[in-house]
Design an enzyme around this catalytic site. Structure first.
Site, short mmCIF file in Angstrom:
data_model
loop_
_atom_site.label_atom_id
_atom_site.label_comp_id
_atom_site.label_asym_id
_atom_site.label_seq_id
_atom_site.Cartn_x
_atom_site.Cartn_y
_atom_site.Cartn_z
N GLU A 45 61.39 52.53 31.99
CA GLU A 45 60.03 52.41 31.43
C GLU A 45 60.13 52.13 29.93
O GLU A 45 60.90 52.77 29.22
CB GLU A 45 59.26 53.71 31.72
N VAL A 51 63.38 46.20 28.81
CA VAL A 51 64.19 45.36 29.71
C VAL A 51 64.32 43.96 29.10
O VAL A 51 63.34 43.36 28.64
CB VAL A 51 63.54 45.30 31.12
N ARG A 88 49.68 44.00 36.64
CA ARG A 88 49.10 42.85 37.36
C ARG A 88 48.20 42.08 36.42
O ARG A 88 47.71 42.61 35.42
CB ARG A 88 48.32 43.36 38.59
N ALA A 91 40.78 49.34 43.63
CA ALA A 91 39.97 48.85 44.74
C ALA A 91 38.55 49.40 44.67
O ALA A 91 37.58 48.66 44.89
CB ALA A 91 40.63 49.24 46.06
N HIS A 151 37.09 79.47 52.21
CA HIS A 151 38.43 80.04 52.12
C HIS A 151 39.09 79.99 53.49
O HIS A 151 38.43 80.29 54.49
CB HIS A 151 38.34 81.49 51.66
C1 LIG Z 1 51.12 47.74 45.97
C2 LIG Z 1 49.71 47.99 45.52
C3 LIG Z 1 49.12 49.20 45.80
C4 LIG Z 1 47.82 49.44 45.40
N1 LIG Z 1 47.26 50.64 45.70
C5 LIG Z 1 46.00 50.89 45.32
C6 LIG Z 1 45.38 52.11 45.67
O1 LIG Z 1 45.97 52.95 46.36
N2 LIG Z 1 44.11 52.32 45.27
C7 LIG Z 1 43.42 51.41 44.53
O2 LIG Z 1 42.28 51.67 44.16
N3 LIG Z 1 43.98 50.23 44.18
C8 LIG Z 1 45.24 49.95 44.57
N4 LIG Z 1 45.80 48.74 44.25
C9 LIG Z 1 44.99 47.78 43.48
C10 LIG Z 1 43.98 47.06 44.40
O3 LIG Z 1 44.68 46.43 45.44
C11 LIG Z 1 43.17 46.05 43.62
O4 LIG Z 1 42.58 46.66 42.50
C12 LIG Z 1 42.06 45.48 44.49
O5 LIG Z 1 42.59 44.85 45.63
C13 LIG Z 1 41.22 44.46 43.71
O6 LIG Z 1 40.23 43.96 44.54
P1 LIG Z 1 39.59 42.53 44.30
O7 LIG Z 1 38.50 42.40 45.31
O8 LIG Z 1 39.26 42.35 42.88
O9 LIG Z 1 40.74 41.45 44.62
P2 LIG Z 1 41.87 41.31 45.71
O10 LIG Z 1 41.99 42.48 46.57
O11 LIG Z 1 43.09 40.88 44.96
O12 LIG Z 1 41.37 40.12 46.63
C14 LIG Z 1 41.22 38.82 46.16
C15 LIG Z 1 41.28 37.87 47.34
O13 LIG Z 1 40.85 36.58 46.88
C16 LIG Z 1 41.58 35.58 47.55
N5 LIG Z 1 41.51 34.37 46.74
C17 LIG Z 1 42.02 34.16 45.51
N6 LIG Z 1 41.70 32.93 45.06
C18 LIG Z 1 40.99 32.35 46.05
C19 LIG Z 1 40.38 31.07 46.19
N7 LIG Z 1 40.40 30.17 45.21
N8 LIG Z 1 39.76 30.79 47.36
C20 LIG Z 1 39.71 31.70 48.37
N9 LIG Z 1 40.26 32.93 48.29
C21 LIG Z 1 40.88 33.24 47.12
C22 LIG Z 1 42.98 36.16 47.64
O14 LIG Z 1 43.69 35.53 48.71
C23 LIG Z 1 42.68 37.63 47.90
O15 LIG Z 1 42.70 37.90 49.29
C24 LIG Z 1 47.10 48.45 44.67
C25 LIG Z 1 47.69 47.21 44.40
C26 LIG Z 1 48.98 46.98 44.82
C27 LIG Z 1 49.59 45.63 44.53
#
Ligand SMILES: Cc1cc2nc3c(=O)[nH]c(=O)nc-3n(C[C@H](O)[C@H](O)[C@H](O)COP(=O)(O)OP(=O)(O)OC[C@H]3O[C@@H](n4cnc5c(N)ncnc54)[C@H](O)[C@@H]3O)c2cc1C
Length: 462
Positions: free
Chosen positions: A199, A233, A269, A317, A441
């Protein structure tokens, strides 16, 4: 081809939740998704698959460490990695299929393919151009790497590759001690890998209450993870099926290297807006590539909105979901709103770590007078019975008014317990309000009540 009130681009938690809510509010809605399944990063390669692996490996840990003591005599389980990945994939399929069902139920059209926005009011998918009064960009994010690192998703992987590894590595280096790195690092540590986390900063989980972060690092160290903090890194090279990470310690600039079967790059990200045509449309971005929006999620181009990981704020999410609901309400003429002061954050390791609101550090920086109520899970009968007494609940309340300003939990079911405090904060509750609420409880939630009591005359069981 077709005409809609609103088209959501992207079916992650922002896009699919927004689309469903907009349809429930009487709008004609479509959602475009380029992936083969709905649900976005979260359901396909994020929240859900990682939680399936965290759950399975926690079960393994329980069997290895706690079964015998409870009188459950069994041979230690052996790991069938292929089956564990099948379980993970089935979990994904159940959830993504569920969204497809909800789209049909709510009459949301799923337009399959990658979208571009040729002009405001139009969405192009393949050769079809659809009209939309409003377009909501919900295209999410992608993993961000560092200069000098080439990801091949086999030996040098992002979280997406880590969820699909061909075999369990014997050694793993995780670059970045944030939520994703630590969750997946702990999965592979439980599966027997030697896990080294590197880190850049001097503490893990930047932004977390420092006391909780220190305790969390101790817990993970006990579980076998090793940490190198304050390390920049420089690059990763691959040779003979192994990867070598070179890094410099920031304190003395000394150079070091570490070799492993797998390197997980978990350095954050970045928004994913490629191919939408935002530059031609003149949509303004921040320096970090996020789409600039106002309080109503509107961009500077009339009729185009953005939510979720594509805009500022925590990349979570549930934050994306709340923004999806809020933008749908706004487009339906209502008053959609997100309270960014009460968005919980959870790390789904064992024990879990959860937080909401202010930290001690943020309160000190703002010069605010506060008090701390803390209660250890060692004083909680249920936690002791369940071999889950590691950690504590900490509530921060205003010194004068007793109003709850933030809370931090490391311990069993912390990710669920935090919501009692979120609700209290939404209602502007004082710590005493929680303390005077009867809690069943024996439950873990009694530890939350005890921490609230500790903000006043004192906890009973500490
Ligand atoms: C390994 C991992 C674990 C995670 N765990 C958690 C967790 O436990 N809890 C939590 O709150 N968050 C978690 N997150 C974060 C969470 O996944 C994101 O914050 C969340 O998915 C964001 O939602 P969103 O709707 O903004 O976009 P996304 O979920 O990224 O969805 C965007 C979608 O848009 C589609 N897309 C992109 N461009 C286009 C286009 N031009 N035309 C059509 N489709 C398109 C993509 O294919 C994708 O399916 C995690 C993320 C990762 C990588």
């Amino acid at each position: 081809m077709s005409s809609y009130d609103v088209i959501f681009i992207g079916s992650g938690p922002g896009g699919y939740v927004g689309a469903i809510r907009a349809a429930q509010l009487g709008l004609k809605v479509a959602c475009v998704e380029g992936r083969a399944t709905l649900g976005g990063t979260c359901l396909n390669v994020g929240c859900i698959p990682s939680k399936a692996l965290l759950h399975a490996t926690h079960m393994l840990h329980e069997a290895e460490h706690n079964f015998a003591g409870m009188g459950l005599k069994a041979k230690a389980p052996t790991v069938d990695w292929k089956q564990m990945l099948t379980y993970k994939d089935e979990t994904i399929a159940q959830n993504t299929g569920g969204i497809e069902f909800l789209f049909k139920k709510n009459k949301v059209d799923w337009i399959k393919g990658w979208a571009t926005i040729p002009e405001a009011g139009k969405v192009k998918v393949g050769d079809d151009v659809h009209d939309a009064k409003h377009v909501v960009i919900a295209t999410g994010s992608q993993a961000a790497s560092l200069p000098g690192i080439e990801v091949d998703e086999k030996i040098v992987v992002t979280s997406t590759g880590a969820l699909e590894l061909g075999k369990i590595p014997k050694t793993m280096v995780v670059i970045g001690a944030g939520v994703i790195g630590l969750e997946l690092g702990s999965v592979f540590a439980r599966l027997g890998a030697e896990v080294n986390v590197i880190e850049y900063l001097d503490a893990i989980t930047p932004g977390m209450d420092a006391e909780v972060a220190r305790q969390f690092q101790k817990v993970l160290t006990k579980q076998g993870l090793k940490f190198t903090l304050g390390a920049a890194v420089q690059g990763v090279s691959v040779k003979g099926g192994k990867a070598t990470v070179t890094f410099k310690l920031r304190k003395d600039d000394s150079e070091h290297e570490m070799t492993a079967d797998t390197v997980l790059v978990a350095t954050g990200r970045k928004p994913y807006t490629d191919g939408l045509g935002l530059a031609d449309l003149g949509v303004e971005l921040t320096e970090r590539g996020q789409i600039k929006t106002n309080g109503s999620f509107a961009t500077n181009v009339a009729g185009i909105y953005a939510i979720g990981d594509t805009i500022t704020g925590p990349m979570l999410a549930h934050k994306a979901e709340d923004e999806g609901m809020a933008v749908a309400e706004i487009l339906a003429g209502q008053h959609g709103h997100v309270n960014y002061g009460v968005i919980p954050g959870v790390i789904y390791t064992h024990p879990e770590v959860a937080n909401v609101g202010e930290t001690e550090e943020s309160l000190k920086a703002a010069g605010r007078a506060y008090k701390v109520g803390k209660f250890p899970f060692m004083g909680n009968a249920r936690a002791k019975a369940n071999h889950a007494a590691e950690g504590f609940v900490k509530i921060l309340a205003d010194k004068e008014t007793d109003r709850i300003l933030g809370a931090h939990i490391i311990g069993p079911m912390a990710g669920d317990l935090i919501h009692e405090i979120c609700v209290a904060m939404e209602f502007g509750a004082a710590a005493e309000d929680l303390a005077r609420t009867c809690h069943a409880h024996p439950t873990y939630s009694e530890a939350v009540r005890e921490a609230a009591l500790a903000c006043g005359d004192g906890a009973i069981h500490a």
